[in-house]
Design a protein around this motif. Structure first.
Motif, PDB file in Angstrom:
ATOM      1  N   ASP A  57       0.836  -1.190   0.000  1.00 26.82           N
ATOM      2  CA  ASP A  57       0.000   0.000   0.000  1.00 26.82           C
ATOM      3  C   ASP A  57       0.877   1.250   0.000  1.00 26.82           C
ATOM      4  OD1 ASP A  57      -2.133   1.748   0.102  1.00 26.82           O
ATOM      5  OD2 ASP A  57      -2.506   1.434   2.241  1.00 26.82           O
ATOM      6  N   PRO A  58       1.118   1.838  -1.181  1.00 25.97           N
ATOM      7  CA  PRO A  58       0.556   1.498  -2.480  1.00 25.97           C
ATOM      8  C   PRO A  58       1.228   0.246  -3.047  1.00 25.97           C
ATOM      9  CG  PRO A  58       2.135   3.269  -2.757  1.00 25.97           C
ATOM     10  CD  PRO A  58       2.028   3.013  -1.270  1.00 25.97           C
ATOM     11  N   PRO A  59       0.596  -0.400  -4.036  1.00 27.15           N
ATOM     12  CA  PRO A  59       1.171  -1.613  -4.613  1.00 27.15           C
ATOM     13  C   PRO A  59       2.371  -1.288  -5.518  1.00 27.15           C
ATOM     14  CG  PRO A  59      -0.855  -1.037  -5.747  1.00 27.15           C
ATOM     15  CD  PRO A  59      -0.698  -0.062  -4.603  1.00 27.15           C
ATOM     16  N   LEU A  60       3.569  -1.583  -5.026  1.00 26.00           N
ATOM     17  CA  LEU A  60       4.797  -1.275  -5.758  1.00 26.00           C
ATOM     18  C   LEU A  60       5.686  -2.507  -5.865  1.00 26.00           C
ATOM     19  CD1 LEU A  60       5.773   2.083  -3.971  1.00 26.00           C
ATOM     20  CD2 LEU A  60       4.590   1.830  -6.171  1.00 26.00           C
ATOM     21  N   VAL A  61       6.348  -2.629  -7.007  1.00 28.33           N
ATOM     22  CA  VAL A  61       7.358  -3.654  -7.235  1.00 28.33           C
ATOM     23  C   VAL A  61       8.584  -2.973  -7.834  1.00 28.33           C
ATOM     24  CG1 VAL A  61       5.667  -5.509  -7.576  1.00 28.33           C
ATOM     25  CG2 VAL A  61       6.503  -4.222  -9.562  1.00 28.33           C
ATOM     26  N   LEU A  62       9.700  -3.711  -7.888  1.00 32.80           N
ATOM     27  CA  LEU A  62      10.885  -3.161  -8.543  1.00 32.80           C
ATOM     28  C   LEU A  62      11.580  -4.228  -9.357  1.00 32.80           C
ATOM     29  CD1 LEU A  62      13.778  -4.177  -7.198  1.00 32.80           C
ATOM     30  CD2 LEU A  62      13.125  -2.622  -5.390  1.00 32.80           C
ATOM     31  N   TRP A  63      12.389  -3.774 -10.279  1.00 31.78           N
ATOM     32  CA  TRP A  63      13.324  -4.631 -11.000  1.00 31.78           C
ATOM     33  C   TRP A  63      14.500  -3.765 -11.387  1.00 31.78           C
ATOM     34  CZ3 TRP A  63      14.627  -5.254 -16.380  1.00 31.78           C
ATOM     35  CH2 TRP A  63      14.067  -4.295 -17.223  1.00 31.78           C
ATOM     36  N   SER A  64      15.611  -4.380 -11.764  1.00 32.13           N
ATOM     37  CA  SER A  64      16.855  -3.625 -11.964  1.00 32.13           C
ATOM     38  C   SER A  64      17.546  -4.023 -13.263  1.00 32.13           C
ATOM     39  CB  SER A  64      17.805  -3.857 -10.791  1.00 32.13           C
ATOM     40  OG  SER A  64      17.199  -3.503  -9.579  1.00 32.13           O
ATOM     41  N   PRO A  65      17.301  -3.300 -14.341  1.00 33.87           N
ATOM     42  CA  PRO A  65      18.012  -3.597 -15.592  1.00 33.87           C
ATOM     43  C   PRO A  65      19.475  -3.159 -15.513  1.00 33.87           C
ATOM     44  CG  PRO A  65      16.617  -1.667 -15.884  1.00 33.87           C
ATOM     45  CD  PRO A  65      16.333  -2.208 -14.506  1.00 33.87           C
ATOM     46  N   ALA A  66      20.337  -3.956 -16.127  1.00 31.99           N
ATOM     47  CA  ALA A  66      21.772  -3.643 -16.176  1.00 31.99           C
ATOM     48  C   ALA A  66      22.030  -2.562 -17.224  1.00 31.99           C
ATOM     49  CB  ALA A  66      22.572  -4.891 -16.509  1.00 31.99           C
ATOM     50  N   LYS A  67      22.857  -1.598 -16.875  1.00 32.03           N
ATOM     51  CA  LYS A  67      23.185  -0.536 -17.819  1.00 32.03           C
ATOM     52  C   LYS A  67      23.940  -1.055 -19.028  1.00 32.03           C
ATOM     53  CE  LYS A  67      23.153   3.079 -14.316  1.00 32.03           C
ATOM     54  NZ  LYS A  67      23.960   4.014 -13.525  1.00 32.03           N
ATOM     55  N   ALA A  68      24.645  -2.177 -18.883  1.00 33.49           N
ATOM     56  CA  ALA A  68      25.403  -2.762 -19.990  1.00 33.49           C
ATOM     57  C   ALA A  68      24.513  -3.506 -20.977  1.00 33.49           C
ATOM     58  CB  ALA A  68      26.476  -3.708 -19.446  1.00 33.49           C
ATOM     59  N   SER A  69      23.257  -3.744 -20.624  1.00 29.05           N
ATOM     60  CA  SER A  69      22.345  -4.474 -21.500  1.00 29.05           C
ATOM     61  C   SER A  69      22.032  -3.655 -22.746  1.00 29.05           C
ATOM     62  CB  SER A  69      21.038  -4.791 -20.762  1.00 29.05           C
ATOM     63  OG  SER A  69      20.070  -5.263 -21.671  1.00 29.05           O
ATOM     64  N   SER A  70      21.975  -4.331 -23.883  1.00 31.06           N
ATOM     65  CA  SER A  70      21.604  -3.644 -25.124  1.00 31.06           C
ATOM     66  C   SER A  70      20.161  -3.145 -25.077  1.00 31.06           C
ATOM     67  CB  SER A  70      21.796  -4.579 -26.322  1.00 31.06           C
ATOM     68  OG  SER A  70      20.996  -5.736 -26.168  1.00 31.06           O
ATOM     69  N   ARG A  71      19.370  -3.654 -24.131  1.00 32.65           N
ATOM     70  CA  ARG A  71      17.969  -3.239 -23.991  1.00 32.65           C
ATOM     71  C   ARG A  71      17.773  -2.171 -22.916  1.00 32.65           C
ATOM     72  NH1 ARG A  71      16.018  -9.502 -24.365  1.00 32.65           N
ATOM     73  NH2 ARG A  71      18.121  -9.942 -25.020  1.00 32.65           N
ATOM     74  N   PHE A  72      18.860  -1.785 -22.259  1.00 32.97           N
ATOM     75  CA  PHE A  72      18.751  -0.828 -21.156  1.00 32.97           C
ATOM     76  C   PHE A  72      18.066   0.466 -21.597  1.00 32.97           C
ATOM     77  CE2 PHE A  72      20.327   2.784 -18.719  1.00 32.97           C
ATOM     78  CZ  PHE A  72      19.887   2.429 -17.457  1.00 32.97           C
ATOM     79  N   GLY A  73      18.453   1.001 -22.735  1.00 35.52           N
ATOM     80  CA  GLY A  73      17.886   2.263 -23.203  1.00 35.52           C
ATOM     81  C   GLY A  73      16.375   2.206 -23.331  1.00 35.52           C
ATOM     82  N   ILE A  74      15.849   1.075 -23.751  1.00 39.15           N
ATOM     83  CA  ILE A  74      14.404   0.914 -23.908  1.00 39.15           C
ATOM     84  C   ILE A  74      13.720   0.878 -22.544  1.00 39.15           C
ATOM     85  CG2 ILE A  74      12.602  -0.715 -24.636  1.00 39.15           C
ATOM     86  CD1 ILE A  74      14.593  -1.514 -26.927  1.00 39.15           C
ATOM     87  N   PHE A  75      14.220   0.000 -21.669  1.00 35.96           N
ATOM     88  CA  PHE A  75      13.549  -0.196 -20.387  1.00 35.96           C
ATOM     89  C   PHE A  75      13.795   0.944 -19.401  1.00 35.96           C
ATOM     90  CE2 PHE A  75      13.262  -4.473 -22.076  1.00 35.96           C
ATOM     91  CZ  PHE A  75      11.941  -4.765 -21.778  1.00 35.96           C
ATOM     92  N   SER A  76      14.884   1.689 -19.571  1.00 38.14           N
ATOM     93  CA  SER A  76      15.168   2.784 -18.637  1.00 38.14           C
ATOM     94  C   SER A  76      14.225   3.965 -18.822  1.00 38.14           C
ATOM     95  CB  SER A  76      16.619   3.247 -18.789  1.00 38.14           C
ATOM     96  OG  SER A  76      16.827   3.860 -20.048  1.00 38.14           O
TER      97      SER A  76
END
Length: 171
Positions: A57-76
């Motif tokens: 409350d409030p409903p929150l989750v987290l995840w942690s993309p790696a900056k070195a990932s080629s997909r980082f720019g998208i998910f960040s």
């Protein structure tokens, strides 16, 4: 002594022995998820084991993309994303998104009203709006406000431990 064996421990600096640090972190078993979002060119996904609950409350989750990932720019910069908790029989789904951004071809999925790709048949799914982003060394912490939850197909969770996938066994 443990059953006649000496307990062996090792203490080291994580700043000077990154390999040993990574190995020690691998001692912690985690669940396996696929995080999805949409881009101007279509749906994108990434396999992640850095998912955690933050708040009810409030409903929150987290995840942690790696900056070195080629997909980082998208998910960040993604404003919406979905977290899919995988079952033991979904290792191929995890492997698919480890290798390819767009491993949706053999999956049952549909986009929600905002275009967020939603994979069917997972243990659980959390549709989120990005609430906050925090710099965290070589990763970013992405906090999402959970907007919708789907409890899916019953089964055992796919877990990751010591660099390998596995299942959850009885204790």
């Amino acid at each position: 002594m443990d059953g006649g064996r000496a307990l062996v421990t090792e203490t080291f600096s994580p700043e000077t022995d990154l390999r040993a640090f990574r190995h020690a972190l691998g001692a912690f078993a985690t669940g396996v998820t696929v995080i999805t979002t949409v881009t101007d060119t279509g749906p994108v996904g990434i396999t992640a084991n850095s998912f955690a609950s933050v708040s009810l409350d409030p409903p929150l989750v987290l995840w942690s993309p790696a900056k070195a990932s080629s997909r980082f720019g998208i998910f960040s910069v993604a404003e919406r994303f979905a977290v899919h908790v995988l079952r033991t029989d979904q290792k191929s789904v995890a492997d698919g998104f480890t290798r390819s951004w767009t491993a949706f071809h053999d999956l049952d999925w549909a986009a929600d009203g905002f275009g967020t790709p939603l994979i069917e048949g997972t243990l659980a799914r959390f549709v989120c709006q990005t609430e906050a982003r925090h710099d965290a060394g070589d990763h970013m912490i992405v906090v999402g406000r959970v907007l919708a939850v789907t409890r899916g197909v019953p089964g055992a969770p796919l877990v990751f431990h010591g660099g390998s996938y596995g299942g959850f066994g009885a204790v």
